[in-house]
Scaffold this motif. Structure first.
Motif, PDB file in Angstrom:
ATOM      1  N   LYS A   1       0.830  -1.205   0.000  1.00 22.53           N
ATOM      2  CA  LYS A   1       0.000   0.000   0.000  1.00 22.53           C
ATOM      3  C   LYS A   1       0.867   1.259   0.000  1.00 22.53           C
ATOM      4  O   LYS A   1       0.504   2.274  -0.593  1.00 22.53           O
ATOM      5  CB  LYS A   1      -0.916   0.004   1.227  1.00 22.53           C
ATOM      6  N   ALA A   2       2.009   1.189   0.655  1.00 19.78           N
ATOM      7  CA  ALA A   2       2.894   2.352   0.775  1.00 19.78           C
ATOM      8  C   ALA A   2       3.641   2.643  -0.517  1.00 19.78           C
ATOM      9  O   ALA A   2       4.089   3.776  -0.729  1.00 19.78           O
ATOM     10  CB  ALA A   2       3.885   2.138   1.916  1.00 19.78           C
ATOM     11  N   ASP A   3       3.775   1.653  -1.383  1.00 19.45           N
ATOM     12  CA  ASP A   3       4.519   1.833  -2.633  1.00 19.45           C
ATOM     13  C   ASP A   3       3.755   1.151  -3.767  1.00 19.45           C
ATOM     14  O   ASP A   3       3.825  -0.057  -3.944  1.00 19.45           O
ATOM     15  CB  ASP A   3       5.920   1.236  -2.507  1.00 19.45           C
ATOM     16  N   LYS A   4       3.042   1.956  -4.552  1.00 17.87           N
ATOM     17  CA  LYS A   4       2.181   1.414  -5.610  1.00 17.87           C
ATOM     18  C   LYS A   4       2.975   0.813  -6.767  1.00 17.87           C
ATOM     19  O   LYS A   4       2.399   0.148  -7.630  1.00 17.87           O
ATOM     20  CB  LYS A   4       1.246   2.502  -6.141  1.00 17.87           C
ATOM     21  N   LYS A   5       4.279   1.027  -6.785  1.00 13.76           N
ATOM     22  CA  LYS A   5       5.099   0.405  -7.837  1.00 13.76           C
ATOM     23  C   LYS A   5       5.183  -1.102  -7.648  1.00 13.76           C
ATOM     24  O   LYS A   5       5.452  -1.838  -8.596  1.00 13.76           O
ATOM     25  CB  LYS A   5       6.509   0.997  -7.851  1.00 13.76           C
ATOM     26  N   ILE A   6       4.980  -1.559  -6.424  1.00 13.81           N
ATOM     27  CA  ILE A   6       5.123  -2.985  -6.112  1.00 13.81           C
ATOM     28  C   ILE A   6       3.904  -3.752  -6.631  1.00 13.81           C
ATOM     29  O   ILE A   6       2.784  -3.546  -6.177  1.00 13.81           O
ATOM     30  CB  ILE A   6       5.286  -3.216  -4.601  1.00 13.81           C
ATOM     31  N   LYS A   7       4.134  -4.638  -7.571  1.00 12.71           N
ATOM     32  CA  LYS A   7       3.068  -5.471  -8.134  1.00 12.71           C
ATOM     33  C   LYS A   7       3.128  -6.900  -7.588  1.00 12.71           C
ATOM     34  O   LYS A   7       2.116  -7.589  -7.535  1.00 12.71           O
ATOM     35  CB  LYS A   7       3.178  -5.511  -9.664  1.00 12.71           C
ATOM     36  N   VAL A   8       4.314  -7.333  -7.236  1.00  9.00           N
ATOM     37  CA  VAL A   8       4.509  -8.634  -6.574  1.00  9.00           C
ATOM     38  C   VAL A   8       5.533  -8.440  -5.469  1.00  9.00           C
ATOM     39  O   VAL A   8       6.592  -7.843  -5.687  1.00  9.00           O
ATOM     40  CB  VAL A   8       4.991  -9.718  -7.565  1.00  9.00           C
ATOM     41  N   LEU A   9       5.206  -8.943  -4.291  1.00  9.67           N
ATOM     42  CA  LEU A   9       6.124  -8.836  -3.155  1.00  9.67           C
ATOM     43  C   LEU A   9       6.393 -10.224  -2.593  1.00  9.67           C
ATOM     44  O   LEU A   9       5.464 -10.991  -2.335  1.00  9.67           O
ATOM     45  CB  LEU A   9       5.522  -7.950  -2.063  1.00  9.67           C
TER      46      LEU A   9
END
Length: 389
Positions: free
Chosen positions: A179-187
């Protein structure tokens, strides 16, 4: 319009009624003194009825509700003959500090008591949304994960193995990072290794090939992942965007988790946090497990052994191009990256020693070979060159 509370008079059924009107953010909500007021009494200070204000109010409520739905969390579990450990795993999902909205399970025609164990959990924990689907035929774990992911509706979708144990803060932690970094699509996260009896074998496992400090976040490049997958599906949380592409561009050639990670890395959205958020169980019935990850089943000192990694990477790229029409445009310098592998194979096969030495300055070389590996390449290349002289 500033927030205010005003009074005006309206007439209803021949009676004069005093009404107070509270304006909040441009909306007027009326309250008749002593009695209730219907939605028709939503007015402006002029006293003129404007239905559009009511529509705006309802619209804002719907937007708020839609925002709540953005927090929907899904867990996708593919089960097969997991009666021994699946109950413990399911309980760990139910005990999360951030509640899971739906747990979707696709069973791949288990021949043991797995389905009944799941049904028992469903009946005991009716407040949780646990959905069980049973395949008509055994399709294998890759297609089974595709099936279960296709049924997930959440905006954060966790892949889940049947035999692990999640730490209580896994969902909360990973969702907060995304949620804090919308660039993240897969974590992906790291994990602890445990055995069949829940004994900890290793307290923390860094999945990345190089050092990553504890609790740090690392972006994983496409070029690194095409060499091989380092992040198992059970460690992943993915977005619907990546899930949609995975459904459309599925390829049995790749492991399901590897393909998911590749698609995210294409758009620079694949990330890894080095924090152990679950316990990865090692036992004799693992579908994949860790066996063979560090074992080499070919002669690394032979010509074919030195070419294998580059040939595999080239093959991976060609397979990906067939199912993903966007990969060439998505990945920066894709053609140059692919050309590196073609040249690398030719340099060693043809004994082009000088060109191989120069290629050591290419950053892609460091991704596939260690310093020792590059020295071995040069030794084999020199042998090929001598044979031709």
């Amino acid at each position: 319009m500033p927030d205010s509370i005003g009074h005006h008079r309206r007439y209803k059924a021949g009676r004069e009624v005093k009404v107070s009107t509270a304006y909040l953010g441009g909306l007027a909500v009326s309250k008749k003194h002593g009695t209730d007021v219907t939605s028709a009494n939503i007015t402006r200070t002029t006293g003129k009825l404007h239905v559009r204000f009511l529509e705006e109010f309802i619209s804002k409520c719907l937007i708020i509700r839609k925002g709540e739905n953005l927090l929907m969390i899904s867990v996708a579990m593919a089960s097969y003959n997991g009666e021994k450990f699946i109950k413990e795993q399911l309980i760990s999902l139910l005990n999360q500090t951030k509640k899971i909205d739906e747990i979707i399970i696709c069973d791949d025609c288990s021949t043991d008591n797995t389905v009944q164990v799941i049904k028992n959990i469903q009946s005991l924990y009716k407040d949780f949304n646990i959905q069980l689907f049973i395949n008509k035929e055994n399709v294998g774990y890759k297609k089974n994960f595709k099936n279960v992911l296709s049924k997930c509706k959440g905006n954060y979708i966790f892949l889940c193995d049947q035999d692990d144990v999640w730490k209580k803060n896994k969902v909360e932690k990973m969702v907060s990072i995304m949620k804090a970094d919308k660039k993240i699509k897969v974590l992906a996260s790291s994990y602890e290794l445990i055995d069949s009896n829940d004994n900890i074998i290793q307290s923390s496992t860094n999945l990345y090939k190089s050092y990553v400090s504890s609790h740090s976040l690392k972006c994983i490049s496409f070029e690194e992942l095409i060499v091989g997958n380092s992040f198992q599906g059970c460690s992943l949380c993915i977005t619907p965007e990546i899930n949609d592409k995975f459904q459309k561009c599925f390829d049995i050639y790749f492991h399901h988790d590897w393909l998911i990670n590749l698609y995210a890395s294409e758009i620079r959205g694949m990330y890894y946090v080095n924090e152990a958020l679950f316990q990865y169980r090692i036992h004799e019935n693992n579908a994949i497990g860790l066996a063979g990850l560090s074992n080499v089943d070919y002669d690394v000192k032979s010509l074919e052994g030195r070419l294998k990694t580059a040939k595999d990477c080239l093959n991976n790229l060609e397979h990906l191009e067939k199912v993903d029409s966007e990969v060439i445009s998505n990945v920066h310098n894709y053609s140059r990256y692919k050309e590196f592998y073609i040249n690398h194979i030719n340099y060693i096969q043809k004994g082009q020693f000088i060109k191989l030495i120069i290629s050591n300055f290419n950053r892609y070389y460091k991704l596939i070979k260690s310093n020792k590996g590059r020295i071995m390449d040069m030794i084999i290349c020199l042998k090929v060159f001598k044979k031709k002289v």
